[in-house]
Design an enzyme around this catalytic site. Sequence first.
Site, PDB file in Angstrom:
ATOM      1  N   HIS A 188      -7.455  -5.692  -0.708  1.00  0.00           N
ATOM      2  CA  HIS A 188      -6.343  -4.813  -0.371  1.00  0.00           C
ATOM      3  C   HIS A 188      -5.511  -5.394   0.766  1.00  0.00           C
ATOM      4  O   HIS A 188      -4.300  -5.195   0.822  1.00  0.00           O
ATOM      5  CB  HIS A 188      -6.885  -3.435   0.021  1.00  0.00           C
ATOM      6  CG  HIS A 188      -5.831  -2.407   0.221  1.00  0.00           C
ATOM      7  ND1 HIS A 188      -5.139  -1.836  -0.830  1.00  0.00           N
ATOM      8  CD2 HIS A 188      -5.322  -1.843   1.355  1.00  0.00           C
ATOM      9  CE1 HIS A 188      -4.270  -0.961  -0.360  1.00  0.00           C
ATOM     10  NE2 HIS A 188      -4.347  -0.954   0.960  1.00  0.00           N
ATOM     11  N   SER A 222       0.841  -1.196   0.000  1.00  0.00           N
ATOM     12  CA  SER A 222       0.000   0.000   0.000  1.00  0.00           C
ATOM     13  C   SER A 222       0.887   1.262   0.000  1.00  0.00           C
ATOM     14  O   SER A 222       1.710   1.432  -0.898  1.00  0.00           O
ATOM     15  CB  SER A 222      -0.959  -0.043   1.195  1.00  0.00           C
ATOM     16  OG  SER A 222      -1.973   0.919   1.062  1.00  0.00           O
ATOM     17  N   ASP A 267      -9.538  -5.782  -4.862  1.00  0.00           N
ATOM     18  CA  ASP A 267      -9.099  -4.623  -4.085  1.00  0.00           C
ATOM     19  C   ASP A 267      -9.971  -3.424  -4.443  1.00  0.00           C
ATOM     20  O   ASP A 267      -9.886  -2.876  -5.544  1.00  0.00           O
ATOM     21  CB  ASP A 267      -7.629  -4.322  -4.387  1.00  0.00           C
ATOM     22  CG  ASP A 267      -7.027  -3.282  -3.446  1.00  0.00           C
ATOM     23  OD1 ASP A 267      -7.791  -2.565  -2.781  1.00  0.00           O
ATOM     24  OD2 ASP A 267      -5.790  -3.212  -3.385  1.00  0.00           O
TER      25      ASP A 267
END
Length: 283
Positions: free
Chosen positions: A245, A98, A218
Amino acid sequence: MPRVRTELSSGPSVVEYLHTGSGEGVVLVHGTGATPEGNFGHLIDVLRPRHTVVAPFLSGAGTTTDSGAPLSVDDLARQVLAAADDAGLTKFHLVGHSLGACVAAAAAARSGDRVRSLVLHAGWATSDTRLAAQFALWRQLLAADTELLARLVLLTAFRATAPHFQDAAAFEREVAAFAAMFRPEGTARQLLLDEEVDIARLLPRVTAPALVIAGTDDTVVPPYHQERMAELVPGARLTYVAAGHAFPFESPEWFAGLVTEFIASRRPERTPGPRQPDPALPS
């Protein structure tokens, strides 16, 4: 845990970092609101018998300190490289999740051939309108009630079939764990950065063999962001996984397998070529 002093654009910073294992170096960069152990616990356990694992606590996490100025990807990349330097890693593999993927990519762009391989999961090159609005909402929820943010993150970052939803008790345990991990002031600073990321100019400078992992489910940072990252990083390999995610959290063994396989298969020298998408892997 060890700490190292480094200089950021806004002044000095003291960076706390995890340092474990022995062997070829691997540097791990955590995501927003997370910690190295929270983000990469299983991967660290898998790596440390054969690798020296270094994982900095980015500003806003752990006991890392700085001037309190707004964060930038470049400054967080400086923290990552300072931890690697302090641990004595002249060359290393680099893994980011991320926001950590954005930071890892920037660090790789700064490092030339120091980075042996680069794994980027759920990252993005530029914060578009949707991402900025999402992270602004997260920041507002964080200010109002950390538990509310934890509930939203669980409901959006994890697949509906994740074990975290197997029963009400399991869900509440995860809510409590995520709420405890978030630090109101530090996570808010990271979320402000999430709203403004723009590393598109840096990605073409990456020279390390790169694996970009995109979760087909995601909804936090949708796959089109990873597709763009893979297009901008020369010769990057793009792999789709049937995951959300929170792939490293909900499927830690699978995530660790992809990372260790790529590290093991990296070539000493790299010839840049076109992006090579992989078919989606089974769930």
